[in-house]
Design an enzyme around this catalytic site. Structure first.
Site, short mmCIF file in Angstrom:
data_model
loop_
_atom_site.label_atom_id
_atom_site.label_comp_id
_atom_site.label_asym_id
_atom_site.label_seq_id
_atom_site.Cartn_x
_atom_site.Cartn_y
_atom_site.Cartn_z
N HIS A 93 30.17 41.71 43.64
CA HIS A 93 29.49 41.59 44.66
C HIS A 93 28.35 40.58 44.71
CE1 HIS A 93 31.13 45.21 47.00
NE2 HIS A 93 30.98 45.92 45.86
N CYS A 136 30.30 37.92 48.22
CA CYS A 136 29.37 37.60 49.45
C CYS A 136 28.35 36.60 49.40
CB CYS A 136 28.85 38.81 49.93
SG CYS A 136 30.25 39.89 50.75
#
Length: 246
Positions: A93, A136
């Protein structure tokens, strides 16, 4: 009398020498990232096919991201034959410029990139370094768009004996700055699955291969929260030559 026009000359193609060892490091946070094992399997197969010595580590903390990169640098410096190329795959992430370790702490991408640059890793000086980042880079979602029909003085130095600190590097991000990256809980991420497929089944320089990955991903829609989304990779490159993996 018509003035003579000089025909543009084709570029001389220079290639990186890939005759030496090829090393790869994959650091993947699998916690709360369903589908990441599928991506790791695809990468493992790709590296074996492209004749890379591959190291894979699961669930690094933020500090371990740095420590593993340092260890990888030492491995490269101490390799018994010259190293031609290094791949680093980072999956976690993240947000712009940051990756989240398994411990939910953040590590700066900049600090990870620095470890193998021309200053800090002599064995890779002037050799190609490829970073693949599946994470991301912000919260924006791209719904897609309909398709419709100052001068800088350059000082040259003859045959310099130095090269810039950050040359010979290509960063391949799964998404553009500020946007989310998508991953399927069974099929893995469209980015890693498409990239590994193209790198194995197509021939061309790495920049041409990435153009093909981008073309395929631009044609694909991702369903997220019941809505179609678009996502495409982004490349930042300081390569000085053509990099061919096969």
């Amino acid at each position: 009398m018509e003035s003579e026009t000089n025909d543009p000359q084709p570029l001389q193609e220079e290639r990186y020498d890939m005759s030496g060892a090829r090393l790869a490091l994959t650091l993947c946070v699998t916690k709360a990232r369903e589908g990441s094992e599928v991506d790791m399997d695809a990468l493992k197969y790709m590296f074996r096919y492209l004749k890379f010595e591959s190291i894979m580590k699961r669930d690094p903390t933020a500090q371990q991201f740095l420590d593993e990169l340092d260890d990888f640098q030492q491995t490269i410096e101490n390799w018994e034959e010259p190293v031609s190329c290094a791949f680093v795959v980072l999956m976690a992430h993240g947000e712009e410029g940051l990756l989240k370790g398994e411990d939910d702490k953040m590590v700066r991408l900049e600090d990870l990139f620095e470890v193998l640059n021309n200053k800090n890793c002599k064995a890779l000086r002037g050799k190609p370094k490829v970073y693949i980042i599946q994470a991301c880079r912000g919260e924006h979602r791209d719904p897609g768009e309909e398709l419709g029909g100052d001068e800088v003085a350059v000082i040259k130095k003859d045959n310099p004996q130095t090269i810039p600190t950050y040359t010979d590097t290509i960063h391949i991000y799964s998404t553009v700055e500020g946007f989310l990256s998508y991953r399927h809980d069974q099929k893995g991420s469209g980015f890693i699955q498409t990239l590994t497929d193209v790198f194995i089944h197509k021939k061309g320089s790495i920049t041409e291969l990435i153009e093909e990955v981008t073309r395929l991903m631009a044609k694909t829609e991702v369903m997220q929260e019941g809505k179609p989304r678009k996502v495409n990779p982004e490349v930042q490159s300081t390569l000085r030559k053509k990099l061919y993996l096969q």
